[in-house]
Design a protein around this motif. Structure first.
Motif, PDB file in Angstrom:
ATOM      1  N   LEU A  52      -2.824   0.122  -4.097  1.00 38.82           N
ATOM      2  CA  LEU A  52      -3.949   0.375  -3.189  1.00 38.82           C
ATOM      3  C   LEU A  52      -5.082  -0.639  -3.352  1.00 38.82           C
ATOM      4  N   SER A  53      -4.948  -1.545  -4.269  1.00 38.20           N
ATOM      5  CA  SER A  53      -5.951  -2.619  -4.377  1.00 38.20           C
ATOM      6  C   SER A  53      -5.861  -3.551  -3.172  1.00 38.20           C
TER       7      SER A  53
ATOM      8  N   ARG B 184       0.843  -1.215   0.000  1.00 38.62           N
ATOM      9  CA  ARG B 184       0.000   0.000   0.000  1.00 38.62           C
ATOM     10  C   ARG B 184       0.867   1.250   0.000  1.00 38.62           C
TER      11      ARG B 184
ATOM     12  N   GLY C  78     -10.016  -2.874  -7.634  1.00 37.61           N
ATOM     13  CA  GLY C  78      -9.169  -2.312  -6.584  1.00 37.61           C
ATOM     14  C   GLY C  78      -8.664  -0.912  -6.851  1.00 37.61           C
TER      15      GLY C  78
ATOM     16  N   SER D  15     -13.358  -7.488  -3.105  1.00 37.61           N
ATOM     17  CA  SER D  15     -13.243  -8.038  -4.456  1.00 37.61           C
ATOM     18  C   SER D  15     -11.815  -8.291  -4.926  1.00 37.61           C
ATOM     19  N   PRO D  16     -10.859  -7.352  -4.774  1.00 42.05           N
ATOM     20  CA  PRO D  16      -9.527  -7.618  -5.326  1.00 42.05           C
ATOM     21  C   PRO D  16      -8.893  -8.891  -4.749  1.00 42.05           C
TER      22      PRO D  16
ATOM     23  N   ILE E 147      -3.444  -7.469  -8.045  1.00 44.49           N
ATOM     24  CA  ILE E 147      -4.428  -7.461  -9.137  1.00 44.49           C
ATOM     25  C   ILE E 147      -3.992  -6.514 -10.258  1.00 44.49           C
ATOM     26  N   GLU E 148      -3.238  -5.485  -9.910  1.00 47.10           N
ATOM     27  CA  GLU E 148      -2.745  -4.563 -10.930  1.00 47.10           C
ATOM     28  C   GLU E 148      -1.834  -5.288 -11.922  1.00 47.10           C
TER      29      GLU E 148
ATOM     30  N   LYS F 103      -6.235  -4.626   0.312  1.00 46.36           N
ATOM     31  CA  LYS F 103      -7.038  -4.150   1.437  1.00 46.36           C
ATOM     32  C   LYS F 103      -6.788  -5.022   2.661  1.00 46.36           C
ATOM     33  N   LYS F 104      -7.020  -4.444   3.813  1.00 47.77           N
ATOM     34  CA  LYS F 104      -6.938  -5.220   5.061  1.00 47.77           C
ATOM     35  C   LYS F 104      -8.271  -5.078   5.796  1.00 47.77           C
TER      36      LYS F 104
ATOM     37  N   ILE G 172     -14.210  -0.653  -8.613  1.00 49.17           N
ATOM     38  CA  ILE G 172     -13.952  -1.077  -7.236  1.00 49.17           C
ATOM     39  C   ILE G 172     -13.576  -2.550  -7.174  1.00 49.17           C
ATOM     40  N   ALA G 173     -14.139  -3.358  -8.071  1.00 43.31           N
ATOM     41  CA  ALA G 173     -13.756  -4.774  -8.088  1.00 43.31           C
ATOM     42  C   ALA G 173     -12.283  -4.925  -8.439  1.00 43.31           C
TER      43      ALA G 173
ATOM     44  N   GLY H  92     -17.406  -3.912  -2.957  1.00 46.11           N
ATOM     45  CA  GLY H  92     -16.146  -3.985  -3.685  1.00 46.11           C
ATOM     46  C   GLY H  92     -14.901  -4.121  -2.841  1.00 46.11           C
ATOM     47  N   PHE H  93     -15.056  -3.972  -1.548  1.00 46.17           N
ATOM     48  CA  PHE H  93     -13.872  -3.915  -0.682  1.00 46.17           C
ATOM     49  C   PHE H  93     -13.163  -5.270  -0.629  1.00 46.17           C
TER      50      PHE H  93
ATOM     51  N   ASP I   3      -7.626   5.241   0.790  1.00 47.38           N
ATOM     52  CA  ASP I   3      -6.918   5.441  -0.478  1.00 47.38           C
ATOM     53  C   ASP I   3      -6.753   6.923  -0.797  1.00 47.38           C
TER      54      ASP I   3
ATOM     55  N   TYR J 263     -11.616   4.430  -1.820  1.00 49.87           N
ATOM     56  CA  TYR J 263     -12.126   4.407  -0.439  1.00 49.87           C
ATOM     57  C   TYR J 263     -11.355   5.426   0.416  1.00 49.87           C
TER      58      TYR J 263
ATOM     59  N   ILE K   9     -10.786 -11.885  -6.144  1.00 52.17           N
ATOM     60  CA  ILE K   9     -10.451 -12.139  -7.549  1.00 52.17           C
ATOM     61  C   ILE K   9      -9.072 -12.804  -7.651  1.00 52.17           C
TER      62      ILE K   9
END
Lengths: 149, 765
Positions: free
Chosen positions: A32-33, A27, B24, A99-100, A73-74, A35-36, B21-22, A96-97, B31, B28, A103
């Motif tokens: 930033l994809s 991060r 990333g 999702s990354p 994911i990037e 998340k925690k 958002i999916a 969406g939080f 971010d 939010y 996925i």
């Protein structure tokens, strides 16, 4: 201390603290994809790949990533987007939080399992929590993506 | 029903923010925070109830990198509420930002702001606090008349009478009665009496509470917050910080789930105070333990139910007596209490008398607050459990007793002040659900191989759509210089998809493709007022506001187009993004109208704004059916199948409606089977991580199947009602009933754990 690693196919050298975790390091460097959400290694939101295998980046010390290949994911945007389109067509991303990380685990599962059964899919993904969707829409999306009944 | 075919409404369009958002993309709160923002940590009380005798921050302040440490000595002395409700809030003003009294384990003692988290935590350890420990009130059934008074302060105030008796630990008393319940009960052939304990439940949204604050170029306080209620947060901060509301701007970015939790303020006020004190950006992120133990939960309750029915199986009297545990502060105490009856009593209207009475009490535990269902969830568990019991007493099938007693379209109900029900498909929901689940073959139980017995159970529920005569929503739509539309709304998308469905409605009315509409939402500087996304309001109220604004704007576009074409408004129509003369030559494109009005000599930007409130709150309905398998050797309950049939009026976006329903049902399944906020006997929360507090994972939920039976609500946008909350209510009573039908164990205290089932089965033997 310094670590050298490959992030999304680019070699990087990062200064880190010895007690820093990979999710925070990623991060801090703009990924930033990642998340925690749990602090106890049980939600799956921070899932990235280390040498191609899904790991929980919140509980891996950044120094452990030295010499490793990290993928977020990037770094797999094209494949991720293919699935993300199916996921959003079901409406199953909701907030969406999660999702990354989800996925990243779905893509890892696709690499690892051939024609998984529904039980195998559920078992593989069970560490990815979601509080919005109730999981059924995600399952529909995964099955569509994998082309399994 | 509407006959016209709709191009946007009724279609399963993916959410307009979904892909971003999916994938990333940074969207939010965290971010968006500036990297140099100060990091905040909160020193919290280790005691359930104590007075602070002294607090010494001098050593902590010497730590390099500490910016400031704030205690009760540093805050304004005006009490406020964290409840996000329309002014005048019905929640008592019973908190200070920091106080020399702490009322639960986790209550805030000091704010530490430092350059990074490590420094803040280091400083926190150096703060010395001396407490005078007081006897806490922990058992809510013993709160009234307890020797300890949770709120003994003189300056606690309420905006109006909510039945507060703080010396008795009563934050709110409520009574609503129509007819003489005692008399009607006396005349009933069958009476069922029982008591139920719906537990405290944690929201457990994936994105924990967080807020980022800074001062802008004019010195105004900007708060970027993961909130469902930006306008309420603005008003709340103005009061708590004693600064003018005009000096505050609240921005809601994408948020990672709310479920009502983010209808109550959390860290905003601490970050805002630090920014005001230091002039520097500040960021607060609650960790998961704080999110579990220092915010809010669902109100735990004790609900006594008495039902009376006549020999023909008509329910003639319903009496609910409620005790609600609101914890240390009174956020949403009175309204959740009254909603227990508000959203249950109207289900059955063959009644001659109904009553709800009860109290919400202060205890020394984490405050309760708003949570999806808002009292209806608790009330439904109690009422529907009792109705199932009544059905058994009467030897009537549980589905039939409902069909016989539910309120029908055009009918009134005792607590409804004569308002007729505009729409309901509940009867169809019940019939379809029992068919889907295989009720006739499976009710009440089937013995399986091994030590397994399967049972089915059911329940019905309703909610509202917005808060009648209180909730309002506004929307503005502008034709932009590039020939597109800016849709400005105060509604607060928390993953539910309201930015998308409100755009669908605007596109439908304006007769333009969805991609011509940009949404700008959730910013108190630029959005028109909206109380926020709660009380199942957004589709119904904001949706109607959007329709009104779109209709007005469309009229303006037609008038302006006609003017450019030199004809009257009646002679033109809107077609293929152009204003055309009916049956004749001449058209002008939307892009050209935009250009000629806004740019050059036009001097007129076309826009329309509308506000909508409703005098009624039409109920959506769900009929829920559970099939469980109980292991008689262990008491373990597996959910095999859950069928929910939903009447939300018209579905604006069927996929999003379905996913809301599936998610709500699974949250309800969690409440029924796994989830419980528990405390130690000293009042410390024991369930403050996902290791102790189990939410359903994908292996736990069996098969959840949703079906819809649409009705058409005349007062709703395109016939729509709400869906967000109603879907959370049926799992607890339906699953408890299924377990009862399987093994004869009636669980009164949620959740249904294997221990409870097994021990009850032992008692029966």
């Amino acid at each position: 201390m310094q670590i050298e690693l490959i992030v999304n196919d680019k070699s990087v050298t990062w200064d880190i603290e010895k007690d820093e975790f990979l999710a925070d390091t990623l991060r801090a460097h703009g990924f930033l994809s990642v998340k925690k959400a749990c602090d106890t290694s049980c939600c799956g939101l921070c899932t990235v790949w280390m040498d191609g295998k899904p790991v929980l980046s919140c509980s891996i010390l950044s120094m452990r990533a030295h010499g490793k290949k990290i993928t977020t994911i990037e770094g797999v945007a094209q494949a991720a987007e293919e699935f993300a389109h199916i996921l959003t067509a079901e409406g199953a991303e909701q907030c969406g939080f999660c999702s990354p990380g989800f996925i990243m685990n779905v893509l890892a599962m696709k690499n690892e399992l051939d024609n998984p059964t529904e039980d195998e899919i559920i078992h593989y993904l069970t560490g990815n929590l979601c509080r919005c969707t109730g999981y059924m829409g995600q399952l529909r999306a995964v099955k569509t993506y994998l082309g399994v009944a | 029903m509407q006959e016209v075919s709709l191009r946007n409404v009724g279609h399963s369009i993916p959410k307009i923010d979904g892909l971003s958002i999916a994938m990333g993309k940074p969207a939010y709160t965290e971010d968006l925070a500036m990297p140099q923002a100060l990091v905040l940590k909160i020193l919290r009380s280790p005691h359930a109830f104590a007075k602070i005798i002294s607090i010494d921050t001098s050593k902590a302040e010497l730590v390099e990198g500490v910016e400031c440490i704030l205690t009760y000595k540093d805050v304004p002395k005006e009490r406020f509420t964290l409840a996000g409700q329309s002014y005048p809030e019905p929640s008592p003003y019973d908190r200070l930002i920091l106080e020399n009294v702490v009322r639960y384990v986790g209550d805030e003692v000091a704010i530490i702001a430092a350059v990074d988290e490590k420094t803040a935590l280091k400083a926190m350890k150096l703060i010395n606090v001396e407490y005078e420990v007081l006897e806490p009130v922990l058992d809510f059934e013993k709160a009234i008349g307890h020797p300890s008074v949770v709120h003994f302060e003189e300056d606690l105030t309420c905006n109006f009478d909510i039945g507060l008796h703080k010396e008795q630990n009563i934050v709110s008393s409520h009574e609503q009665a129509v007819g003489d319940v005692e008399k009607v009960l006396k005349d009933c052939e069958f009476i069922v009496e029982d008591v139920y304990y719906p537990q405290a439940q944690a929201h457990a949204m994936m994105e924990t509470y967080r807020s980022f604050t800074y001062q802008d170029h004019m010195g105004r306080l900007v708060v970027v917050s993961s909130t469902q209620v930006p306008f309420h947060i603005k008003r709340q901060l103005a009061r708590a910080l004693q600064i003018p509301a005009a000096k505050i701007r609240v921005i809601k970015p994408r948020i990672g789930g709310g479920f009502g939790g983010k209808q109550t303020g959390a860290g905003d006020v601490f970050a805002a105070l630090v920014t005001l004190r230091t002039g520097k950006p500040a960021m607060i992120i609650y960790d998961r333990q704080e999110t579990f133990s220092c915010t809010t939960s669902r109100h735990a309750m004790r609900i006594k139910v008495r039902l009376g029915a006549d020999a023909d199986g008509f329910i003639r009297a319903i009496d609910l007596e409620v005790l609600s545990d609101t914890g240390a502060y009174g956020e949403h105490a009175s309204t959740v209490l009254s909603c227990v009856g508000e959203y249950t009593l109207p289900l059955y209207n063959k009644t001659k008398a109904v009553r709800i009475r009860g109290n919400a009490v202060y205890t020394n535990k984490m405050p309760a607050g708003a949570f999806r269902g808002y009292g209806a969830t608790q009330g439904t568990f109690a009422l529907e459990s009792a109705v199932n019991k009544l059905a058994e007493r009467l030897a009537i099938d549980p589905t039939e007793i409902r069909l016989k007693n539910i309120s029908q379209k055009g009918e009134t109900f005792l607590t409804g002040h004569g308002v007729q029900l505009g729409s309901t498909a509940l009867d169809r929901c019940i019939k379809k659900g029992r068919e889907m689940v295989g009720w006739k073959e499976k009710f009440p139980r089937q013995t399986m191989s091994g030590a397994k017995i399967r049972g089915v159970g059911m329940a019905i529920t309703m909610q509202g759509s917005g808060i009648a005569n209180i909730g309002t929503a506004s929307a503005e739509i502008r034709l932009t210089d590039d020939g597109n539309f800016a849709l400005l709304i105060g509604a607060t998308d928390m993953g539910t998809g309201c930015d998308t469905i409100l755009s669908q409605m605007a596109a439908e009315v304006l007769e333009v493709p969805l991609d011509k509409i940009y949404v700008s939402a959730g910013d108190t500087d630029t959005s028109p007022f909206d109380p926020g996304s709660y009380a199942s309001s957004t589709t119904y109220l904001a949706g109607t506001a959007v329709i009104k604004a779109a209709e007005e704007l469309k009229g303006k576009i037609l008038a302006q187009g006609a003017k450019f074409l030199g004809v009257s408004k009646e002679d033109v129509i809107f077609e293929e993004l152009s204003v055309r003369r009916i049956g004749g030559e001449g058209e002008i494109s939307l892009a050209k109208i935009a250009e000629q009005t806004i740019l050059g000599m036009g001097n007129l930007q076309l826009a329309a704004m509308a506000t909508h409130g409703s005098q009624i709150s039409p109920p959506p309905y769900v009929a829920g059916f559970a099939e469980v398998e109980v292991d008689v050797e262990t008491g373990k309950v597996d959910l095999i199948d859950y069928v929910a049939v939903v009447d939300c009026g018209t579905m604006i976006n069927p996929n999003l409606a379905r996913i809301q329903a599936e998610g709500g049902i699974v949250q309800g399944i969690g409440m029924a089977l796994f989830e419980e906020v528990r405390y130690s006997n000293l009042g410390k929360m024991e369930t403050n991580t996902f290791m102790q507090y189990k939410i359903p994972c994908r292996q736990d939920v069996g098969n959840v199947r949703i079906a819809f039976e649409e009705s058409y609500e005349p007062s709703g946008p395109f016939g729509a009602k709400s869906i967000g909350e109603v879907v959370a209510n049926t799992p607890s009573p339906a699953i408890v009933n299924a377990v009862y039908n399987a093994v004869g164990v009636q669980v009164h205290h949620l959740p249904v754990t294997p221990e409870k089932v097994f021990l009850e089965m032992l008692k029966q033997q």
